[in-house]
Design a protein around this motif. Structure first.
Motif, PDB file in Angstrom:
ATOM      1  N   HIS A   1     -15.301  25.065   1.590  1.00 45.63           N
ATOM      2  CA  HIS A   1     -14.199  25.745   0.887  1.00 45.63           C
ATOM      3  C   HIS A   1     -12.854  25.031   1.045  1.00 45.63           C
ATOM      4  CE1 HIS A   1     -16.977  28.907  -0.060  1.00 45.63           C
ATOM      5  NE2 HIS A   1     -17.217  29.160   1.233  1.00 45.63           N
ATOM      6  N   GLN A   2     -12.404  24.827   2.284  1.00 47.81           N
ATOM      7  CA  GLN A   2     -11.113  24.173   2.500  1.00 47.81           C
ATOM      8  C   GLN A   2     -11.243  23.142   3.625  1.00 47.81           C
ATOM      9  OE1 GLN A   2      -7.995  26.983   3.285  1.00 47.81           O
ATOM     10  NE2 GLN A   2      -8.084  27.914   1.247  1.00 47.81           N
ATOM     11  N   LEU A   3     -10.738  21.926   3.365  1.00 42.43           N
ATOM     12  CA  LEU A   3     -10.786  20.862   4.371  1.00 42.43           C
ATOM     13  C   LEU A   3      -9.511  20.025   4.282  1.00 42.43           C
ATOM     14  CD1 LEU A   3     -14.449  19.544   3.911  1.00 42.43           C
ATOM     15  CD2 LEU A   3     -13.584  20.810   5.903  1.00 42.43           C
ATOM     16  N   SER A   4      -9.033  19.534   5.432  1.00 40.85           N
ATOM     17  CA  SER A   4      -7.902  18.601   5.438  1.00 40.85           C
ATOM     18  C   SER A   4      -8.422  17.198   5.118  1.00 40.85           C
ATOM     19  CB  SER A   4      -7.219  18.599   6.806  1.00 40.85           C
ATOM     20  OG  SER A   4      -8.086  18.036   7.775  1.00 40.85           O
ATOM     21  N   SER A   5      -7.510  16.293   4.801  1.00 43.67           N
ATOM     22  CA  SER A   5      -7.926  14.918   4.512  1.00 43.67           C
ATOM     23  C   SER A   5      -8.587  14.288   5.737  1.00 43.67           C
ATOM     24  CB  SER A   5      -6.722  14.081   4.081  1.00 43.67           C
ATOM     25  OG  SER A   5      -5.747  14.063   5.094  1.00 43.67           O
ATOM     26  N   ARG A   6      -8.091  14.617   6.922  1.00 43.65           N
ATOM     27  CA  ARG A   6      -8.675  14.070   8.141  1.00 43.65           C
ATOM     28  C   ARG A   6     -10.113  14.572   8.313  1.00 43.65           C
ATOM     29  NH1 ARG A   6      -5.958  14.943  14.035  1.00 43.65           N
ATOM     30  NH2 ARG A   6      -4.221  13.948  12.973  1.00 43.65           N
ATOM     31  N   GLU A   7     -10.328  15.848   8.031  1.00 48.61           N
ATOM     32  CA  GLU A   7     -11.676  16.426   8.160  1.00 48.61           C
ATOM     33  C   GLU A   7     -12.630  15.803   7.148  1.00 48.61           C
ATOM     34  OE1 GLU A   7     -10.482  20.909   9.791  1.00 48.61           O
ATOM     35  OE2 GLU A   7     -10.406  20.468   7.639  1.00 48.61           O
TER      36      GLU A   7
ATOM     37  N   GLN B   1       0.835  -1.199   0.000  1.00 49.50           N
ATOM     38  CA  GLN B   1       0.000   0.000   0.000  1.00 49.50           C
ATOM     39  C   GLN B   1       0.875   1.257   0.000  1.00 49.50           C
ATOM     40  OE1 GLN B   1      -3.519  -0.247   0.264  1.00 49.50           O
ATOM     41  NE2 GLN B   1      -3.442  -2.479   0.379  1.00 49.50           N
ATOM     42  N   ILE B   2       0.396   2.313  -0.653  1.00 50.01           N
ATOM     43  CA  ILE B   2       1.042   3.620  -0.609  1.00 50.01           C
ATOM     44  C   ILE B   2       0.016   4.636  -0.123  1.00 50.01           C
ATOM     45  CG2 ILE B   2       2.091   5.491  -1.948  1.00 50.01           C
ATOM     46  CD1 ILE B   2       3.944   3.202  -1.806  1.00 50.01           C
ATOM     47  N   TYR B   3       0.424   5.459   0.864  1.00 52.40           N
ATOM     48  CA  TYR B   3      -0.445   6.517   1.378  1.00 52.40           C
ATOM     49  C   TYR B   3       0.281   7.848   1.243  1.00 52.40           C
ATOM     50  CZ  TYR B   3      -3.227   2.777   3.384  1.00 52.40           C
ATOM     51  OH  TYR B   3      -3.999   1.656   3.537  1.00 52.40           O
ATOM     52  N   ARG B   4      -0.282   8.717   0.428  1.00 53.56           N
ATOM     53  CA  ARG B   4       0.275  10.062   0.304  1.00 53.56           C
ATOM     54  C   ARG B   4      -0.572  11.001   1.161  1.00 53.56           C
ATOM     55  NH1 ARG B   4       2.600  13.154  -4.889  1.00 53.56           N
ATOM     56  NH2 ARG B   4       2.754  15.213  -3.970  1.00 53.56           N
ATOM     57  N   THR B   5       0.037  11.572   2.189  1.00 57.41           N
ATOM     58  CA  THR B   5      -0.714  12.414   3.117  1.00 57.41           C
ATOM     59  C   THR B   5       0.225  13.390   3.810  1.00 57.41           C
ATOM     60  OG1 THR B   5      -2.061  12.404   5.136  1.00 57.41           O
ATOM     61  CG2 THR B   5      -0.457  10.647   4.908  1.00 57.41           C
ATOM     62  N   GLU B   6      -0.305  14.547   4.164  1.00 60.22           N
ATOM     63  CA  GLU B   6       0.491  15.519   4.919  1.00 60.22           C
ATOM     64  C   GLU B   6       0.505  15.175   6.403  1.00 60.22           C
ATOM     65  OE1 GLU B   6       2.325  17.719   3.371  1.00 60.22           O
ATOM     66  OE2 GLU B   6       1.492  16.922   1.510  1.00 60.22           O
ATOM     67  N   ASP B   7      -0.530  14.518   6.865  1.00 54.67           N
ATOM     68  CA  ASP B   7      -0.631  14.175   8.289  1.00 54.67           C
ATOM     69  C   ASP B   7      -0.145  12.741   8.481  1.00 54.67           C
ATOM     70  OD1 ASP B   7      -1.243  13.900  10.939  1.00 54.67           O
ATOM     71  OD2 ASP B   7      -3.243  14.796  10.782  1.00 54.67           O
ATOM     72  N   THR B   8       1.175  12.569   8.517  1.00 51.72           N
ATOM     73  CA  THR B   8       1.749  11.224   8.572  1.00 51.72           C
ATOM     74  C   THR B   8       1.445  10.519   9.893  1.00 51.72           C
ATOM     75  OG1 THR B   8       3.857  12.142   9.327  1.00 51.72           O
ATOM     76  CG2 THR B   8       3.604  11.803   6.955  1.00 51.72           C
ATOM     77  N   HIS B   9       1.423  11.264  10.991  1.00 50.28           N
ATOM     78  CA  HIS B   9       1.143  10.645  12.287  1.00 50.28           C
ATOM     79  C   HIS B   9      -0.289  10.118  12.351  1.00 50.28           C
ATOM     80  CE1 HIS B   9       4.994  11.893  13.637  1.00 50.28           C
ATOM     81  NE2 HIS B   9       4.748  11.785  14.933  1.00 50.28           N
ATOM     82  N   PHE B  10      -1.213  10.857  11.788  1.00 57.77           N
ATOM     83  CA  PHE B  10      -2.608  10.409  11.777  1.00 57.77           C
ATOM     84  C   PHE B  10      -2.752   9.153  10.911  1.00 57.77           C
ATOM     85  CE2 PHE B  10      -6.929  10.515   9.910  1.00 57.77           C
ATOM     86  CZ  PHE B  10      -7.671  10.413  11.085  1.00 57.77           C
ATOM     87  N   ALA B  11      -2.114   9.172   9.744  1.00 56.21           N
ATOM     88  CA  ALA B  11      -2.169   8.003   8.854  1.00 56.21           C
ATOM     89  C   ALA B  11      -1.549   6.783   9.524  1.00 56.21           C
ATOM     90  CB  ALA B  11      -1.452   8.316   7.539  1.00 56.21           C
ATOM     91  N   LEU B  12      -0.445   6.988  10.221  1.00 57.77           N
ATOM     92  CA  LEU B  12       0.215   5.891  10.921  1.00 57.77           C
ATOM     93  C   LEU B  12      -0.699   5.306  11.999  1.00 57.77           C
ATOM     94  CD1 LEU B  12       2.716   4.209  11.588  1.00 57.77           C
ATOM     95  CD2 LEU B  12       3.538   6.107  12.992  1.00 57.77           C
TER      96      LEU B  12
ATOM     97  N   THR C   1      -7.060  21.135  -5.528  1.00 62.05           N
ATOM     98  CA  THR C   1      -5.657  21.456  -5.247  1.00 62.05           C
ATOM     99  C   THR C   1      -5.417  21.416  -3.746  1.00 62.05           C
ATOM    100  OG1 THR C   1      -6.111  23.834  -5.093  1.00 62.05           O
ATOM    101  CG2 THR C   1      -5.477  22.981  -7.255  1.00 62.05           C
ATOM    102  N   ILE C   2      -4.124  21.488  -3.346  1.00 62.00           N
ATOM    103  CA  ILE C   2      -3.756  21.522  -1.932  1.00 62.00           C
ATOM    104  C   ILE C   2      -3.191  22.906  -1.621  1.00 62.00           C
ATOM    105  CG2 ILE C   2      -2.275  20.538  -0.137  1.00 62.00           C
ATOM    106  CD1 ILE C   2      -2.247  17.949  -1.605  1.00 62.00           C
ATOM    107  N   THR C   3      -3.677  23.491  -0.533  1.00 68.41           N
ATOM    108  CA  THR C   3      -3.201  24.817  -0.145  1.00 68.41           C
ATOM    109  C   THR C   3      -1.889  24.701   0.638  1.00 68.41           C
ATOM    110  OG1 THR C   3      -4.278  24.859   2.019  1.00 68.41           O
ATOM    111  CG2 THR C   3      -5.615  25.512   0.098  1.00 68.41           C
ATOM    112  N   SER C   4      -1.287  25.848   0.934  1.00 68.26           N
ATOM    113  CA  SER C   4      -0.043  25.855   1.705  1.00 68.26           C
ATOM    114  C   SER C   4      -0.267  25.372   3.131  1.00 68.26           C
ATOM    115  CB  SER C   4       0.559  27.267   1.726  1.00 68.26           C
ATOM    116  OG  SER C   4      -0.365  28.192   2.281  1.00 68.26           O
ATOM    117  N   GLN C   5      -1.524  25.358   3.600  1.00 69.27           N
ATOM    118  CA  GLN C   5      -1.861  24.828   4.926  1.00 69.27           C
ATOM    119  C   GLN C   5      -2.233  23.346   4.866  1.00 69.27           C
ATOM    120  OE1 GLN C   5      -3.401  27.897   3.910  1.00 69.27           O
ATOM    121  NE2 GLN C   5      -1.641  28.895   4.895  1.00 69.27           N
ATOM    122  N   HIS C   6      -1.931  22.711   3.692  1.00 69.45           N
ATOM    123  CA  HIS C   6      -2.181  21.277   3.493  1.00 69.45           C
ATOM    124  C   HIS C   6      -3.673  20.938   3.564  1.00 69.45           C
ATOM    125  CE1 HIS C   6       2.094  21.134   3.825  1.00 69.45           C
ATOM    126  NE2 HIS C   6       2.102  21.373   5.125  1.00 69.45           N
ATOM    127  N   LYS C   7      -4.501  21.837   3.022  1.00 70.55           N
ATOM    128  CA  LYS C   7      -5.933  21.573   2.941  1.00 70.55           C
ATOM    129  C   LYS C   7      -6.345  21.506   1.474  1.00 70.55           C
ATOM    130  CE  LYS C   7      -7.389  23.261   7.446  1.00 70.55           C
ATOM    131  NZ  LYS C   7      -8.508  23.865   8.190  1.00 70.55           N
TER     132      LYS C   7
END
Length: 632
Positions: free
Chosen positions: A589-595, A207-218, A621-627
């Protein structure tokens, strides 16, 4: 007369062999040279241990890791089989006694590192004992095109000279066709038989997981798979940080890296093995030789150095045949660090030439002169004297060593150890009273976390650079702080040796080996590209992609990797998930992957897959705040 099956039942309590084991054993018993390419967990050790017990003479086992040797010796001794390891700590008198025991004490196994074979004294002693079999573990280390190349492995061929009639078995769990050829040539094998098992693991899902929140994915992966796990990280500091994070979340974790003391490693390993802490967070120093079949989850929170490394590490999951997963979590920052670390490891021919010239200058060797003796070599002081970057210089010296221009001791870049024995409060108070030492102490604590109660490897040269102090000043300061009882300072033995093997000829010397170095670096580049190709792949079955790298081709997909699962489910619910995500982004408007995952009552993996598809199709797209937001 005993048979292989009888020995298997007597000592290992198994009634039958697995896969190619019996064929390999029978080939060795007929004194054939053998290359055994078996996947991780394929039972390689039995392939040389059983024929050694059936043959006359001892079996010499060349192995790259002291811990692995000691573990195998202990396992054999527990079975009532006489085995010993030739450790570096033994005196010459102790070595003489050891070889007397080998000759007269009915011992069957002698384990040693390849470095020990460079000693003429050891060679002489080996020639005096009856050798019935030579086994080379982790044989890919002998190849420059392998992923763990160790120049000292080239010493192994001397065993063929000392005992020409003894058959050789070379064992590896990961080697390309190029590496297999190199193993055969460098070990001077004679009409060897190759036994190569498929690397396909039908119950292992990649499996491959591309995410900004690595701790949450882990955390999600650990929670989902809920069993014994190994989490690989790229640094010693990260092992403790991730372990602390998971322990705070209620999981039971240990951590493991090369900087821990022997007792710390043993305790961490035992706690994991006994399920006291079923999750192990580790650098790639952990794993070789482990014997645990119920690991259900492997997670890489960094990109592996190569696909060879990855296959070995991933293969530690699901050895009992149960469903298991091997996942890589990454993002742009992790990919950038991988590329940056890789680029720093590449060095130009010009820089290697410069280091070679400075080495000759350092030891006052004239043009055309060849040094006839070993010289004491202090790598740290050499770098300081010539203002050379340490990592690049280390790599340059290794290249000169690999190409037989020089020979250096394996400990030429040994690290010192510090352990804070005072409490955190006492240490801070000491810093206030002794401000001339305070900056050094704080720098150590920032750079080498967890030094309270645990030994940490430090780099005095690097500390000096950061504080703009000389190397000797750092050493004097650490000795003073140690005398004051704040920490213990175990200074590395800095003086190794260097031997110049060819007459000094500066550029001509390097020109002769330039093509070899360029070819070696191209192999490193290709390995890095293969890792990036693997993580960026969105079309090919991951299992098949990995197999093709090792020249094994499969027309059927695995059906359980993230690519195969995506393809199966895409027609069923991807359209619905996509619509829901786009509606959420229209509203919020803007949401993180976790949200997004928390707002949708759908499978998390499918949601993350669709997010990636929407990114690839340029709809979000992904914003600079990773949303995530809709593409404008």
């Amino acid at each position: 007369m005993s048979s292989p099956t009888h020995i298997l039942q007597k000592y290992w309590k198994h009634s039958e062999f697995r896969n190619s084991q019996e064929k390999i054993i029978n080939a060795v018993l007929t004194t054939k040279d053998v290359i055994a390419f078996l996947p991780t967990g394929g039972g390689k050790s039995i392939c040389f241990q059983i024929p050694a017990l059936l043959n006359d003479g001892i079996c010499i086992v060349v192995s790259p890791l002291v811990a692995l040797m000691q573990d195998q010796v202990s396992n054999l001794q527990e079975k009532g089989i006489k085995a010993m390891a030739l450790s570096a700590s033994l005196s010459q008198d102790e070595i003489v006694t050891m070889f007397d025991n080998l000759k007269y004490g009915k011992y069957k196994f002698l384990y040693l590192s390849p470095e020990r074979l460079s000693s003429e004294f050891i060679q002489e002693k080996i020639q005096q004992v009856p050798v019935g079999l030579i086994a080379v573990d982790e044989a890919h280390c002998i190849s420059e095109w392998g992923h763990d190349f160790r120049p000292s492995y080239r010493n192994i061929s001397v065993l063929r000279t000392l005992h020409p009639s003894a058959p050789v078995i070379a064992l590896t769990a990961s080697a390309t066709s190029e590496v297999l050829k190199d193993i055969s040539q460098n070990l001077t094998l004679k009409n060897e038989l190759l036994f190569k098992e498929s690397l396909q693991r039908e119950s292992l899902s990649y499996q491959i997981y591309r995410t900004e929140d690595t701790h949450f994915a882990l955390q999600q992966l650990i929670q989902k798979n809920n069993g014994s796990a190994i989490i690989y990280t790229s640094s010693r500091k990260a092992t403790k940080n991730i372990s602390d994070f998971l322990n705070l979340k209620g999981y039971k974790c240990s951590y493991y890296h090369g900087g821990l003391s022997v007792n710390e490693k043993k305790e961490s390993y035992f706690n994991w093995l006994s399920e006291k802490t079923p999750i192990m967070v580790a650098t790639n120093a952990f794993g070789m030789g482990i014997d645990k079949d119920n690991v259900s989850t492997i997670v890489h929170t960094n990109l592996p150095y190569s696909l060879e490394n990855y296959m070995q590490e991933a293969g530690r999951a699901g050895r009992n045949g149960a469903q298991a997963t091997s996942s890589i979590i990454y993002n742009n920052a992790i990919e950038f660090n991988f590329k940056n670390r890789f680029e720093k490891s590449l060095i130009s021919i010009e820089f290697i030439t410069d280091v070679y010239i400075k080495l000759n200058q350092h030891f006052q060797i004239s043009i055309g002169e060849k040094s006839s003796e070993k010289r004491a070599f202090n790598f740290q002081l050499f770098c300081e004297r010539y203002k050379l970057p340490k990592l690049k210089t280390h790599n340059a010296v290794q290249q000169l060593n690999n190409q037989s221009i020089i020979r250096v001791g394996d400990n030429f870049n040994q690290k010192s150890l510090v352990t804070f024995c005072a409490s955190h409060k006492e240490t801070l108070a000491y810093c206030e009273k002794n401000q001339h030492f305070g900056e050094l102490i704080k720098l150590i604590l920032r750079n080498y976390g967890g030094a309270f109660g645990a030994s940490k490897k430090i780099d005095e040269y690097l500390l000096g650079q950061k504080l703009q102090l000389g190397y000797s000043q750092i050493i004097n300061s650490l000795n003073s702080i140690s005398n004051d009882g704040i920490l213990t300072y175990d200074q590395a033995i800095l003086t190794s040796f260097i031997d110049f093997l060819v007459p000094r000829d500066d550029k001509r010397t390097i020109n002769r080996i330039a093509q070899n170095i360029k070819r070696f670096q191209k192999v490193k580049i290709d390995k890095a590209k293969a890792v990036l190709k693997y993580i960026h792949n969105t079309k090919q079955c991951r299992s098949n992609l990995l197999l093709s790298y090792f020249d094994e081709y499969n027309t059927e997909t695995c059906g359980i990797c993230d690519i195969c699962l995506r393809d199966v489910s895409s027609n069923l619910n991807h359209s619905s998930i996509s619509e829901n995500i786009l509606e959420l982004l229209q509203k919020h408007h803007q949401l993180s992957s976790r949200e997004i995952v928390s707002l949708l009552t759908m499978d998390k993996n499918n949601v993350l897959t669709v997010l990636q598809l929407l990114l690839d199709s340029d709809k979000i797209t992904i914003t600079s705040q990773h949303k995530f937001q809709l593409k404008k």
